[in-house]
Scaffold this active site. Structure first.
Site, PDB file in Angstrom:
ATOM      1  N   PHE A  74       1.080  -1.053   0.115  1.00  0.00           N
ATOM      2  CA  PHE A  74       0.124   0.053  -0.087  1.00  0.00           C
ATOM      3  C   PHE A  74       0.903   1.246   0.002  1.00  0.00           C
ATOM      4  O   PHE A  74       2.153   1.345   0.395  1.00  0.00           O
ATOM      5  CB  PHE A  74      -0.985  -0.121   1.237  1.00  0.00           C
ATOM      6  CG  PHE A  74      -1.829   1.080   1.327  1.00  0.00           C
ATOM      7  CD1 PHE A  74      -2.794   1.219   0.246  1.00  0.00           C
ATOM      8  CD2 PHE A  74      -1.895   1.971   2.125  1.00  0.00           C
ATOM      9  CE1 PHE A  74      -3.744   2.401   0.428  1.00  0.00           C
ATOM     10  CE2 PHE A  74      -2.776   2.985   2.393  1.00  0.00           C
ATOM     11  CZ  PHE A  74      -3.536   3.363   1.382  1.00  0.00           C
ATOM     12  N   ASP A 145       6.371  -3.070   9.109  1.00  0.00           N
ATOM     13  CA  ASP A 145       4.869  -2.511   8.520  1.00  0.00           C
ATOM     14  C   ASP A 145       4.149  -3.662   8.781  1.00  0.00           C
ATOM     15  O   ASP A 145       3.968  -4.548   7.861  1.00  0.00           O
ATOM     16  CB  ASP A 145       4.888  -1.900   7.268  1.00  0.00           C
ATOM     17  CG  ASP A 145       3.505  -1.289   6.726  1.00  0.00           C
ATOM     18  OD1 ASP A 145       2.463  -1.787   7.514  1.00  0.00           O
ATOM     19  OD2 ASP A 145       3.369  -0.702   5.823  1.00  0.00           O
ATOM     20  N   HIS A 148      -0.773  -5.993   8.056  1.00  0.00           N
ATOM     21  CA  HIS A 148      -1.530  -6.985   7.680  1.00  0.00           C
ATOM     22  C   HIS A 148      -1.234  -8.260   8.410  1.00  0.00           C
ATOM     23  O   HIS A 148      -1.568  -9.392   8.047  1.00  0.00           O
ATOM     24  CB  HIS A 148      -1.270  -7.419   6.025  1.00  0.00           C
ATOM     25  CG  HIS A 148      -1.191  -6.632   5.077  1.00  0.00           C
ATOM     26  ND1 HIS A 148      -0.710  -6.792   3.631  1.00  0.00           N
ATOM     27  CD2 HIS A 148      -1.862  -5.311   5.040  1.00  0.00           C
ATOM     28  CE1 HIS A 148      -1.111  -5.905   2.963  1.00  0.00           C
ATOM     29  NE2 HIS A 148      -1.692  -4.625   3.569  1.00  0.00           N
ATOM     30  N   GLN A 171      -7.524  -0.025  10.300  1.00  0.00           N
ATOM     31  CA  GLN A 171      -8.248   0.391   9.201  1.00  0.00           C
ATOM     32  C   GLN A 171      -9.327  -0.538   8.956  1.00  0.00           C
ATOM     33  O   GLN A 171      -9.339  -1.694   9.012  1.00  0.00           O
ATOM     34  CB  GLN A 171      -7.535   0.776   8.300  1.00  0.00           C
ATOM     35  CG  GLN A 171      -8.093   1.538   6.978  1.00  0.00           C
ATOM     36  CD  GLN A 171      -8.736   0.515   5.930  1.00  0.00           C
ATOM     37  OE1 GLN A 171      -8.120  -0.671   6.088  1.00  0.00           O
ATOM     38  NE2 GLN A 171      -9.470   0.880   4.978  1.00  0.00           N
ATOM     39  N   LYS A 174      -8.464  -4.325   7.782  1.00  0.00           N
ATOM     40  CA  LYS A 174      -7.569  -4.970   8.445  1.00  0.00           C
ATOM     41  C   LYS A 174      -8.137  -6.210   9.296  1.00  0.00           C
ATOM     42  O   LYS A 174      -9.303  -6.202   9.499  1.00  0.00           O
ATOM     43  CB  LYS A 174      -6.371  -4.016   9.066  1.00  0.00           C
ATOM     44  CG  LYS A 174      -6.040  -2.842   8.360  1.00  0.00           C
ATOM     45  CD  LYS A 174      -5.221  -3.093   7.220  1.00  0.00           C
ATOM     46  CE  LYS A 174      -4.939  -1.654   6.482  1.00  0.00           C
ATOM     47  NZ  LYS A 174      -4.133  -1.745   5.330  1.00  0.00           N
ATOM     48  N   ARG A 203       3.240  16.211  25.923  1.00  0.00           N
ATOM     49  CA  ARG A 203       3.087  15.954  27.276  1.00  0.00           C
ATOM     50  C   ARG A 203       4.233  14.834  27.705  1.00  0.00           C
ATOM     51  O   ARG A 203       4.418  13.971  26.964  1.00  0.00           O
ATOM     52  CB  ARG A 203       1.932  15.459  27.571  1.00  0.00           C
ATOM     53  CG  ARG A 203       0.697  16.721  27.406  1.00  0.00           C
ATOM     54  CD  ARG A 203      -0.663  16.131  27.972  1.00  0.00           C
ATOM     55  NE  ARG A 203      -1.536  17.361  27.699  1.00  0.00           N
ATOM     56  CZ  ARG A 203      -2.109  17.534  26.664  1.00  0.00           C
ATOM     57  NH1 ARG A 203      -2.408  16.640  25.738  1.00  0.00           N
ATOM     58  NH2 ARG A 203      -3.235  18.304  26.384  1.00  0.00           N
ATOM     59  N   TYR A 210      -1.566  20.860  30.887  1.00  0.00           N
ATOM     60  CA  TYR A 210      -0.932  21.999  30.173  1.00  0.00           C
ATOM     61  C   TYR A 210       0.497  22.018  30.418  1.00  0.00           C
ATOM     62  O   TYR A 210       1.007  23.307  30.234  1.00  0.00           O
ATOM     63  CB  TYR A 210      -1.530  23.041  30.668  1.00  0.00           C
ATOM     64  CG  TYR A 210      -3.036  23.435  30.367  1.00  0.00           C
ATOM     65  CD1 TYR A 210      -3.349  23.203  28.981  1.00  0.00           C
ATOM     66  CD2 TYR A 210      -4.119  23.439  31.187  1.00  0.00           C
ATOM     67  CE1 TYR A 210      -4.572  23.152  28.487  1.00  0.00           C
ATOM     68  CE2 TYR A 210      -5.654  23.559  30.685  1.00  0.00           C
ATOM     69  CZ  TYR A 210      -5.735  23.588  29.423  1.00  0.00           C
ATOM     70  OH  TYR A 210      -7.058  23.565  28.850  1.00  0.00           O
ATOM     71  N   ARG A 220      -4.191  10.955  18.965  1.00  0.00           N
ATOM     72  CA  ARG A 220      -4.763  10.018  20.072  1.00  0.00           C
ATOM     73  C   ARG A 220      -5.834   9.189  19.518  1.00  0.00           C
ATOM     74  O   ARG A 220      -6.868   9.524  18.845  1.00  0.00           O
ATOM     75  CB  ARG A 220      -5.254  10.390  21.569  1.00  0.00           C
ATOM     76  CG  ARG A 220      -4.163  11.304  22.311  1.00  0.00           C
ATOM     77  CD  ARG A 220      -4.609  11.752  23.584  1.00  0.00           C
ATOM     78  NE  ARG A 220      -5.954  12.728  23.530  1.00  0.00           N
ATOM     79  CZ  ARG A 220      -5.524  14.009  23.288  1.00  0.00           C
ATOM     80  NH1 ARG A 220      -4.242  14.470  23.444  1.00  0.00           N
ATOM     81  NH2 ARG A 220      -6.411  14.832  23.249  1.00  0.00           N
TER      82      ARG A 220
END
Ligand SMILES: *Cc1c(COP(=O)(O)O)cnc(C)c1O
Length: 367
Positions: A74, A145, A148, A171, A174, A203, A210, A220
């Site tokens: 891909f 990667d 799969h 996704q 998958k 963070r 903050y 996230r």
């Protein structure tokens, strides 16, 4: 396949009122997925494209650097390198596995090479001993990667846990899916901390909301996605074993078909993850073209998906973006020959699988 477990876990997150990346479900999934892979750290994020980009970013890879990738994959495997500002260098694949050829990888290394991204294509492991050995000798980072490869093994090691980084996608298409989603896996606490900080606005873990220490962004995963993934992780082992058995069954059932040769797992394939069932279609030996074969499969409701029509570097994108193609005739031939059956073909019972094999056989042999 029941989705009750997904529904229950989704409702639990919904009712908790904590829906974002700070949902306990996210932490729970990260801990359990890392544990399943026998890896030290899992960092969830928005998808399996940014996970590759984050790994490259965390290595400081950028302009002037080269990253070696296979062309039969891909686009994201290569576009992540461009997004980092580095040069994707395409090294050819092996005909038997459709994965990065270690010899071609080694031949493509220059003084600018910083990393390699092997893909476990369709769920079959890349040759990790050879690739990691070459990478170690040349001081290169290995980013698997594993989009799969959830549940697959190289010998007895879980895919995604072998390189410096493993990158997964959740996704829609998958093995595990929350519609969208992804993660990085690593055994190195410093790499994990860098990736976690980058995905969470710089963070520090345990730090105040903050207080920001480094430049990052917000990538996230949500609690809803983690809830769905937790339910699927409960089933992953059983699902993977069923698909592995169905791959063997299909290979046996299709063994006499002259026009269609299923790929043969390599000796180091500890367990095929079964994301795709791949075969070569030999038009010269067939009674119909590959396109007509695909149309006939669809007409008989055999799950079928389009194969990559061209190697990644032949996309129009690369008329505008830089890359180096070291010559990839094996990938070019795969684009002409390979037929791809998706997950649903492998997820059924043995009887379903035998019936599908009979349909495939009759189409490949008769017009
Ligand atoms: C799907 C896929 C990706 C990208 O994952 P997304 O979550 O869709 O961004 C990366 N690499 C490969 C090989 C893939 O198949």
């Amino acid at each position: 396949m029941s989705v009750a477990n997904e529904e229950e876990r989704l409702l639990e997150v919904f009712r908790s009122g904590v829906w974002g990346g700070y949902s306990p479900a996210v932490k729970d999934f990260e801990t359990r997925f890392a544990g399943y892979l026998s890896a030290a750290h899992c960092i969830t994020m928005a998808n399996g494209t940014v996970s590759l980009e984050v790994a490259l970013h965390c290595e400081g890879i950028g302009p002037g650097d080269e990253v070696i990738v296979p062309p039969y994959t891909f686009l994201a495997t290569a576009s992540a390198v461009l997004r980092a500002g580095a040069l994707p260098v395409f090294a050819d694949i092996q005909p038997d596995t459709l994965n990065l050829d270690p010899a071609r990888f080694e031949a493509a290394i220059t003084e600018r090479t910083r990393a390699v991204i092997p893909v476990h294509f369709g769920g079959h492991p890349a040759d990790m001993d050879a690739i990691c050995g070459i990478a170690r000798r040349h001081g290169l980072v290995v980013i698997e990667d594993a989009a799969h490869a959830h549940g697959g093994k190289y010998r007895d090691r879980m895919l995604g846990s072998i390189g410096d980084w493993g990158s997964f996608s959740f996704q829609q298409s998958k093995i595990m899916t929350a519609g969208e989603g992804g993660c990085l896996v690593t055994n190195d606490p410093e790499r994990a901390a860098r990736a976690r900080a980058f995905c969470n606005q710089g963070r520090k873990e345990g730090g105040a909301w903050y207080d920001h220490y480094t430049l990052g962004t917000n990538l996230r995963l949500t609690g809803f996605q983690a809830a769905v993934l937790l339910a699927q992780l409960d089933r992953l082992e059983a699902d993977t074993e069923r698909r592995r058995a169905n791959i063997e069954l299909l290979r046996a059932e299709l063994s006499g078909v002259v026009a269609l040769t299923p790929l043969t797992p390599a000796p180091y394939c500890g367990r095929h993850a079964g994301a795709l069932f791949l075969a070569r279609f030999h038009e010269a030996a067939a009674v119909l073209s590959r396109n007509d074969f695909a149309a006939a499969l669809r007409a008989r409701n055999v799950p079928w998906v389009q194969t990559y029509p061209r190697p990644a570097y032949a996309n129009p994108l690369f008329e505008k973006e830089p890359f180096r193609d070291t010559g990839c005739p094996v990938a070019e031939q795969a684009c002409r020959e390979v037929v791809t059956f998706p997950l649903p073909l492998l997820n059924g019972s043995a009887a379903d699988t035998v019936a599908m094999a009979a349909a495939i056989r009759s189409i490949a042999q008769n017009r």
